[in-house]
Design an enzyme around this catalytic site. Structure first.
Site, PDB file in Angstrom:
ATOM      1  N   ASP A   1     -63.741  55.057  48.654  1.00 40.48           N
ATOM      2  CA  ASP A   1     -64.178  56.373  48.162  1.00 40.48           C
ATOM      3  C   ASP A   1     -65.593  56.739  48.612  1.00 40.48           C
ATOM      4  O   ASP A   1     -66.309  57.463  47.915  1.00 40.48           O
ATOM      5  CB  ASP A   1     -64.091  56.441  46.626  1.00 40.48           C
ATOM      6  CG  ASP A   1     -62.684  56.180  46.131  1.00 40.48           C
ATOM      7  OD1 ASP A   1     -61.730  56.516  46.856  1.00 40.48           O
ATOM      8  OD2 ASP A   1     -62.538  55.627  45.021  1.00 40.48           O
TER       9      ASP A   1
ATOM     10  N   LYS B   1     -64.910  58.755  53.459  1.00 40.98           N
ATOM     11  CA  LYS B   1     -64.310  58.559  54.790  1.00 40.98           C
ATOM     12  C   LYS B   1     -63.566  59.795  55.260  1.00 40.98           C
ATOM     13  O   LYS B   1     -63.674  60.209  56.413  1.00 40.98           O
ATOM     14  CB  LYS B   1     -63.336  57.364  54.766  1.00 40.98           C
ATOM     15  CG  LYS B   1     -64.005  56.039  54.439  1.00 40.98           C
ATOM     16  CD  LYS B   1     -62.995  54.926  54.289  1.00 40.98           C
ATOM     17  CE  LYS B   1     -62.093  55.090  53.077  1.00 40.98           C
ATOM     18  NZ  LYS B   1     -62.759  54.959  51.777  1.00 40.98           N
TER      19      LYS B   1
ATOM     20  N   GLY C   1     -57.081  57.885  48.768  1.00 40.57           N
ATOM     21  CA  GLY C   1     -57.183  59.315  48.467  1.00 40.57           C
ATOM     22  C   GLY C   1     -58.387  59.833  49.214  1.00 40.57           C
ATOM     23  O   GLY C   1     -59.510  59.487  48.886  1.00 40.57           O
ATOM     24  N   HIS C   2     -58.144  60.581  50.259  1.00 34.16           N
ATOM     25  CA  HIS C   2     -59.233  61.064  51.122  1.00 34.16           C
ATOM     26  C   HIS C   2     -59.385  62.567  50.942  1.00 34.16           C
ATOM     27  O   HIS C   2     -58.442  63.326  51.173  1.00 34.16           O
ATOM     28  CB  HIS C   2     -58.943  60.695  52.590  1.00 34.16           C
ATOM     29  CG  HIS C   2     -58.928  59.211  52.829  1.00 34.16           C
ATOM     30  ND1 HIS C   2     -58.695  58.644  54.050  1.00 34.16           N
ATOM     31  CD2 HIS C   2     -59.138  58.173  51.974  1.00 34.16           C
ATOM     32  CE1 HIS C   2     -58.763  57.321  53.941  1.00 34.16           C
ATOM     33  NE2 HIS C   2     -59.016  57.012  52.700  1.00 34.16           N
TER      34      HIS C   2
ATOM     35  N   GLN D   1     -59.693  52.426  51.991  1.00 38.04           N
ATOM     36  CA  GLN D   1     -60.380  51.473  51.109  1.00 38.04           C
ATOM     37  C   GLN D   1     -61.776  51.150  51.681  1.00 38.04           C
ATOM     38  O   GLN D   1     -62.364  52.017  52.317  1.00 38.04           O
ATOM     39  CB  GLN D   1     -59.541  50.202  50.901  1.00 38.04           C
ATOM     40  CG  GLN D   1     -58.286  50.422  50.058  1.00 38.04           C
ATOM     41  CD  GLN D   1     -57.126  51.012  50.837  1.00 38.04           C
ATOM     42  OE1 GLN D   1     -56.713  50.475  51.851  1.00 38.04           O
ATOM     43  NE2 GLN D   1     -56.575  52.102  50.352  1.00 38.04           N
TER      44      GLN D   1
HETATM   45  P1  GDP Z   1     -62.700  58.555  50.682  1.00 34.90           P
HETATM   46  O1  GDP Z   1     -61.600  57.875  49.981  1.00 34.90           O
HETATM   47  O2  GDP Z   1     -63.659  57.590  51.309  1.00 34.90           O
HETATM   48  O3  GDP Z   1     -62.226  59.582  51.676  1.00 34.90           O
HETATM   49  O4  GDP Z   1     -63.533  59.335  49.578  1.00 34.90           O
HETATM   50  P2  GDP Z   1     -62.918  60.186  48.327  1.00 34.90           P
HETATM   51  O5  GDP Z   1     -62.395  61.458  48.853  1.00 34.90           O
HETATM   52  O6  GDP Z   1     -62.021  59.346  47.519  1.00 34.90           O
HETATM   53  O7  GDP Z   1     -64.204  60.381  47.444  1.00 34.90           O
HETATM   54  C1  GDP Z   1     -65.345  61.013  47.927  1.00 34.90           C
HETATM   55  C2  GDP Z   1     -65.653  62.219  47.025  1.00 34.90           C
HETATM   56  O8  GDP Z   1     -66.966  62.653  47.259  1.00 34.90           O
HETATM   57  C3  GDP Z   1     -64.763  63.403  47.314  1.00 34.90           C
HETATM   58  O9  GDP Z   1     -64.581  64.122  46.127  1.00 34.90           O
HETATM   59  C4  GDP Z   1     -65.584  64.203  48.311  1.00 34.90           C
HETATM   60  O10 GDP Z   1     -65.261  65.591  48.318  1.00 34.90           O
HETATM   61  C5  GDP Z   1     -66.965  63.984  47.799  1.00 34.90           C
HETATM   62  N1  GDP Z   1     -68.039  63.977  48.788  1.00 34.90           N
HETATM   63  C6  GDP Z   1     -68.029  63.486  50.057  1.00 34.90           C
HETATM   64  N2  GDP Z   1     -69.258  63.593  50.612  1.00 34.90           N
HETATM   65  C7  GDP Z   1     -70.051  64.150  49.674  1.00 34.90           C
HETATM   66  C8  GDP Z   1     -71.438  64.481  49.626  1.00 34.90           C
HETATM   67  O11 GDP Z   1     -72.212  64.261  50.553  1.00 34.90           O
HETATM   68  N3  GDP Z   1     -71.913  65.032  48.462  1.00 34.90           N
HETATM   69  C9  GDP Z   1     -71.098  65.265  47.394  1.00 34.90           C
HETATM   70  N4  GDP Z   1     -71.641  65.811  46.307  1.00 34.90           N
HETATM   71  N5  GDP Z   1     -69.801  64.965  47.411  1.00 34.90           N
HETATM   72  C10 GDP Z   1     -69.281  64.403  48.523  1.00 34.90           C
HETATM   73  P1  IMO Z   2     -59.762  55.072  49.592  1.00 30.39           P
HETATM   74  O1  IMO Z   2     -59.115  54.979  50.951  1.00 30.39           O
HETATM   75  C1  IMO Z   2     -61.065  52.959  46.009  1.00 30.39           C
HETATM   76  C2  IMO Z   2     -58.612  49.569  44.694  1.00 30.39           C
HETATM   77  C3  IMO Z   2     -57.873  49.699  43.387  1.00 30.39           C
HETATM   78  C4  IMO Z   2     -57.887  48.254  42.937  1.00 30.39           C
HETATM   79  C5  IMO Z   2     -57.698  47.491  44.233  1.00 30.39           C
HETATM   80  C6  IMO Z   2     -56.261  47.082  44.514  1.00 30.39           C
HETATM   81  O2  IMO Z   2     -59.547  56.375  48.909  1.00 30.39           O
HETATM   82  O3  IMO Z   2     -61.200  54.656  49.658  1.00 30.39           O
HETATM   83  P2  IMO Z   2     -54.113  48.448  45.318  1.00 30.39           P
HETATM   84  O4  IMO Z   2     -53.394  49.588  44.684  1.00 30.39           O
HETATM   85  O5  IMO Z   2     -54.611  48.714  46.689  1.00 30.39           O
HETATM   86  O6  IMO Z   2     -53.327  47.166  45.246  1.00 30.39           O
HETATM   87  O7  IMO Z   2     -55.402  48.209  44.356  1.00 30.39           O
HETATM   88  O8  IMO Z   2     -58.150  48.351  45.267  1.00 30.39           O
HETATM   89  N1  IMO Z   2     -58.344  50.649  45.684  1.00 30.39           N
HETATM   90  C7  IMO Z   2     -59.212  51.622  45.987  1.00 30.39           C
HETATM   91  N2  IMO Z   2     -60.415  51.910  45.466  1.00 30.39           N
HETATM   92  N3  IMO Z   2     -60.581  53.694  47.037  1.00 30.39           N
HETATM   93  C8  IMO Z   2     -59.389  53.386  47.594  1.00 30.39           C
HETATM   94  O9  IMO Z   2     -58.930  54.002  48.709  1.00 30.39           O
HETATM   95  C9  IMO Z   2     -58.623  52.341  47.050  1.00 30.39           C
HETATM   96  N4  IMO Z   2     -57.411  51.813  47.329  1.00 30.39           N
HETATM   97  C10 IMO Z   2     -57.268  50.767  46.498  1.00 30.39           C
HETATM   98  O10 IMO Z   2     -58.561  50.541  42.498  1.00 30.39           O
HETATM   99  O11 IMO Z   2     -59.163  47.917  42.431  1.00 30.39           O
HETATM  100 MG    MG Z   3     -60.714  57.812  48.102  1.00 32.01          MG
END
Ligand code: GDP
Ligand code: IMO
Ligand code: MG
Length: 429
Positions: free
Chosen positions: A13, A16, A40-41, A224
């Site tokens: 999270d 990416k 979840g991207h 991840q």
């Molecule tokens: P990922 O799994 O690595 O793609 O990241 P996620 O989408 O799960 O979580 C990142 C969250 O931070 C999302 O809600 C993005 O919209 C948000 N986000 C990404 N970059 C920034 C930033 O520079 N500032 C803020 N405030 N939010 C950001």
């Molecule tokens: P993105 O790509 C954050 C975590 C789960 C749990 C562990 C194992 O959005 O960064 P799983 O369901 O993979 O067997 O769970 O890994 N986890 C993540 N945490 N971002 C993710 O993906 C994750 N995918 C799995 O919360 O701790």
């Molecule tokens: Mg994510």
């Protein structure tokens, strides 16, 4: 013709999806190489938010090819739902814009059930998985009894494979106190999705090879993060795939010599969702304040994310484990308004100061963060578009991380939108 891998440098999270979407402009092909719909991207373009779990984050750009590689595990229902979601936004995924490796493994309904039953049985020691069946699917792959996309899209073969697996699967499910499945209960719900996916199933590795020979730029999208890597993360509180950059080669089916650049994505602080060690975790009011400021709730499960201060040993570890050529620092805007910003520069372990991230569980449980504090900044930085636009305190913070982490900060993100970004050095040149 640079080929660039993007990986999470922390616990997932990190942003990416945003960075992959941004750099897709310079790529021809975007490929996911591991993980599944545990990811979840989030992409935010012109105020419109899209959350992707399986489809590569390059899909919003016209004229690019997206690939789901052999290393990914796929829930067909989730993939088709995602295709429909994009279609409703006017984006066609079918018709040549996406290819799914025939070798990718299929998340079966029993994998999801097993995931949940195992977590229940672990009770207090639960990992806090996403419950999407990721672990059991990779287990079956390693046990050489998994079902691949190739089989999913051939109805007779798929049914036969389900029939051949159900005996053992049902024994295991019942043994764990769960309900068993009939063949039809498994096959019927997947039939329509399999039809939709059949035209997309292809030899993805060959396609990538041909594009690379043609001089295309490939962007490898990790899911991840490094600390969730099956081997190199905080085992057993990890996911079931290798998340580090080396797996981009295996999970996409290309040789490692093809990779030119590896960019690690790191938040300007840290978060973790699920259980397991987290040295710089902030408890109480300050942690909650950071969660609210950063909207730190899971993009897949909606769970509140645990929040912590920036952890230099984690960054140094990620730099080493991935061979990072640069780091993208995201969510810097979230720290705006803090009077002082702590950075964890090292750990104290049994009275000794260590710089490294421990490689054994026992030490990891005992480390205490050692902090230095940097002066904060006030006033929104959301509109900063060049590095010089940032307040000097924010630049000092970035440069301190660079210095302590030993890796160049190539990008600073100051908001969720595609444009809320300062690119200092583009890995595509
Ligand atoms: P990922 O799994 O690595 O793609 O990241 P996620 O989408 O799960 O979580 C990142 C969250 O931070 C999302 O809600 C993005 O919209 C948000 N986000 C990404 N970059 C920034 C930033 O520079 N500032 C803020 N405030 N939010 C950001
Ligand atoms: P993105 O790509 C954050 C975590 C789960 C749990 C562990 C194992 O959005 O960064 P799983 O369901 O993979 O067997 O769970 O890994 N986890 C993540 N945490 N971002 C993710 O993906 C994750 N995918 C799995 O919360 O701790
Ligand atoms: Mg994510």
């Amino acid at each position: 013709m640079p080929n660039v891998v993007i990986v999470g440098a922390q616990w997932g999270d990190e942003g990416k999806g945003k960075v992959v979407d941004l750099f897709t402009e310079f790529a021809d092909v975007v490929v996911r190489f591991q993980g599944g719909n545990n990811a979840g991207h989030t992409l935010v373009v012109d105020g419109d938010t899209t959350i992707l779990h399986l489809i590569p984050s390059g899909i919003l750009h016209q004229g690019k090819t997206t690939v789901i590689g052999n290393g990914v595990v796929i829930d067909p229902l989730v993939l088709v739902e995602e295709m429909d979601l994009l279609a409703r936004k006017g984006l066609e995924v079918e018709g040549g814009r996406m290819v799914v490796s025939r070798k990718a493994h299929v998340i079966m309904p029993w994998h999801k059930r097993l995931d949940l039953l195992r977590e229940r049985r672990r009770a207090k020691a639960a990992i806090g998985t996403t419950g999407r069946g990721i672990g059991p699917t990779y287990e079956d792959k390693a046990a050489r009894q998994g079902i691949r996309v190739e089989e999913l899209v051939q109805p007779d073969i798929f049914r036969a494979r389900v029939e051949s697996r159900l005996d053992e699967v049902n024994d295991v499910l019942r043994g764990l106190g769960g309900d068993s499945f009939t063949v039809d209960e498994v096959v019927k719900p997947y039939a329509a999705a399999a039809e939709r996916l059949r035209p997309l199933a292809a030899d993805a590795a060959l396609l990538l090879h041909e594009r690379i020979v043609d001089g295309a730029n490939i962007l490898f999208e990790g899911a991840q993060g490094t600390q969730l890597d099956l081997d190199h993360g905080t085992y057993p509180y990890v996911t079931s795939s290798n998340t580090v950059a080396g797996n981009a080669a295996i999970g996409a089916g290309i040789g490692p010599t093809v990779i030119d650049e590896v960019v690690g994505i790191s938040k300007a602080y840290t978060t973790r969702v699920g259980a397991g060690p987290f040295p710089t975790e902030i408890f109480g009011h300050d942690g909650e304040a950071l969660r609210e400021a950063g909207s730190e709730y899971g993009a897949t499960t909606g769970r509140p994310r645990r929040c912590g201060w920036f952890d230099v040993p984690v960054l140094r570890y990620a730099a080493r484990a991935n061979g990072l050529t640069g780091v993208a620092l995201t969510k810097l805007d979230v720290l705006t308004g803090l009077e002082k910003v702590p950075i964890c520069t090292a750990y104290r372990l049994d009275g000794e100061i260590i710089q490294r991230f421990p490689d054994d569980q026992a030490s990891l449980q005992r480390v205490e963060p050692v902090y230095e504090t940097m002066p904060g900044w006030s006033g929104s930085i959301r509109t900063a578009r060049s590095y010089a636009d940032l307040p000097v305190q924010a630049r000092n913070y970035v440069e301190r991380i660079e210095e302590l982490g030993g890796v160049q900060v190539v990008l600073v993100s100051v908001g969720p939108g595609r444009d809320d970004t300062i690119v200092r050095s583009n890995p595509f040149g």
